[in-house]
Enzyme design. Sequence first.
Site, PDB file in Angstrom:
ATOM      1  CB  CYS A  76       5.581   3.824  -1.296  1.00 14.97           C
ATOM      2  SG  CYS A  76       5.966   4.170   0.417  1.00 14.97           S
ATOM      3  N   GLY A 120       4.930  -2.545  -1.080  1.00  9.07           N
ATOM      4  CA  GLY A 120       4.755  -2.125   0.310  1.00  9.07           C
ATOM      5  C   GLY A 120       3.610  -2.886   0.938  1.00  9.07           C
ATOM      6  CG  ASN A 169       7.658   4.967  -5.074  1.00 10.50           C
ATOM      7  OD1 ASN A 169       7.950   4.635  -6.210  1.00 10.50           O
ATOM      8  ND2 ASN A 169       8.262   4.426  -4.037  1.00 10.50           N
ATOM      9  N   GLY A 170       9.200   7.138  -2.833  1.00 10.12           N
ATOM     10  CA  GLY A 170      10.550   7.681  -2.892  1.00 10.12           C
ATOM     11  C   GLY A 170      10.968   8.220  -1.538  1.00 10.12           C
ATOM     12  CE1 TYR A 189      14.134  -9.098  -4.108  1.00 10.65           C
ATOM     13  CE2 TYR A 189      14.014  -6.865  -3.258  1.00 10.65           C
ATOM     14  CZ  TYR A 189      13.814  -8.212  -3.101  1.00 10.65           C
ATOM     15  OH  TYR A 189      13.284  -8.673  -1.936  1.00 10.65           O
TER      16      TYR A 189
END
Length: 470
Positions: free
Chosen positions: A12, A38, A112-113, A252
Amino acid sequence: MFTEIKGLNEECGVFAVWGHKDAAQITYYGLHSLQHRGQEGAGIVVTDGEQLSVHKGMGLVNDVFRPEDLTLLHGKGAIGHVRYATAGGGGFANVQPLLFRSQRGGLALAHNGNLVNANNLKHQLEGQGSIFQSTSDTEVLAHLIKRSGYYTLEDQLKNALSMLKGAYAFAIMNETQLMVALDPNGLRPLSIGRLGDAYVVASETCAFDIIGAEYERDVQPGELVIIDDNGLRSERFVSSQPRAICSMEYVYFARPDSNVDGVNVHTARKNLGKQLAYEAPIEADVVTGVPDSSISAAIGYAEQTGIPYELGLIKNRYVGRTFIQPSQELREQGVKMKLSAVRGVVEGKRVVMIDDSIVRGTTSRRIVRMLREAGAKEVHVRISSPPIKNPCFYGIDTSTTEELIASNHSIEEMRDMMGADTLAFLSTEGLMEGIGRDSLEPNCGQCLACFTGQYPTEIYADTLHPHAKV
Ligand code: SF4
């Protein structure tokens, strides 16, 4: 990005704006630049000061929003979200922002997480009568807020956040306030910028560049930032813990043009490549990187060794996303469709192939074979991060331990399985050195858990199966 075939997926991105008459449009552009975080769902909630309106759906930002959808979202404040669904699974009900309406008004949440105690909290809340609309762990926060005995949203939120464990960067909005919060270890990135008089918040700073906003600062671990028509205020909801920002953001996930907690991602990757060259040199004719996320590291490796960098692999940008294909066999076919080896570059050459990480190993095997089929005389694989041996519980879908090739095989076994002439990984020390964060905290303020197995938070029994979330 090469997200979908690596088996390593971000879960996300969040974006928010306050104090801009075109809040929805700004958020739309912001979400576009966070699309790599996402691709399965996107949404925007906007406030006009009196009520919240939402538009969201499954798919890419472009698929979800038509121009007419945005013109219906009036208001000066907005939060937006792009989702990769693993925690809680897919489906429209889990597409964020989640929007809750009650007699006291609306509340929108974007996250997010991943919360490591979501199941525990959910069971407790259900025992107290809460009914969940989605299977997303994010909804737990909404119920904790609602059940808090405090009067103002700010106090309710502080109380609710103090009960959460794990990784979270939240954007929360009601009709009159935007609030953003970061977990006590700061596992996920979250930055604040200015666009004229307006405030903007994003998972990555690349979202500021696309809208012409100026980066101001990063949200601090354990910080709650409250933004409304009176400006911006900072509060704390827990005492700070040592910073443990996700190393894989640098390796990444994040876009090379983003700065994550003050460090430019391209520069960090290039330095990881240099560090890798220092630790694992090899005689070769060309260096090439797996596009897109390994190019920076390949440039660094080439610069350090003096071996020329060449475009030995190119990506076909117009192939459909392979992650929607269910079987491993089809996924592997997808790799072939997405990448090609450049025969004119690699034929008869000793090739160093730089990749940023190895998850299941199937992609690397395919690429080595592709290079050999294109005539490479030798293929030396160099990985610009340490072996991933442990699952992530903080919002990155790294597969289960059984699927992680480095968890079950020695480096020599992996080399043999992928058919490479040599294989070497960067050390964890090299990773910290290469990223170069200016930090005296343990591990340079980075989470290294997927490499070392040392998780910066408690891990609950129900998080030990990362695909079985609430
Ligand atoms: S375990 Fe790995 S992927 Fe997960 S937050 Fe830590 S460094 Fe990032």
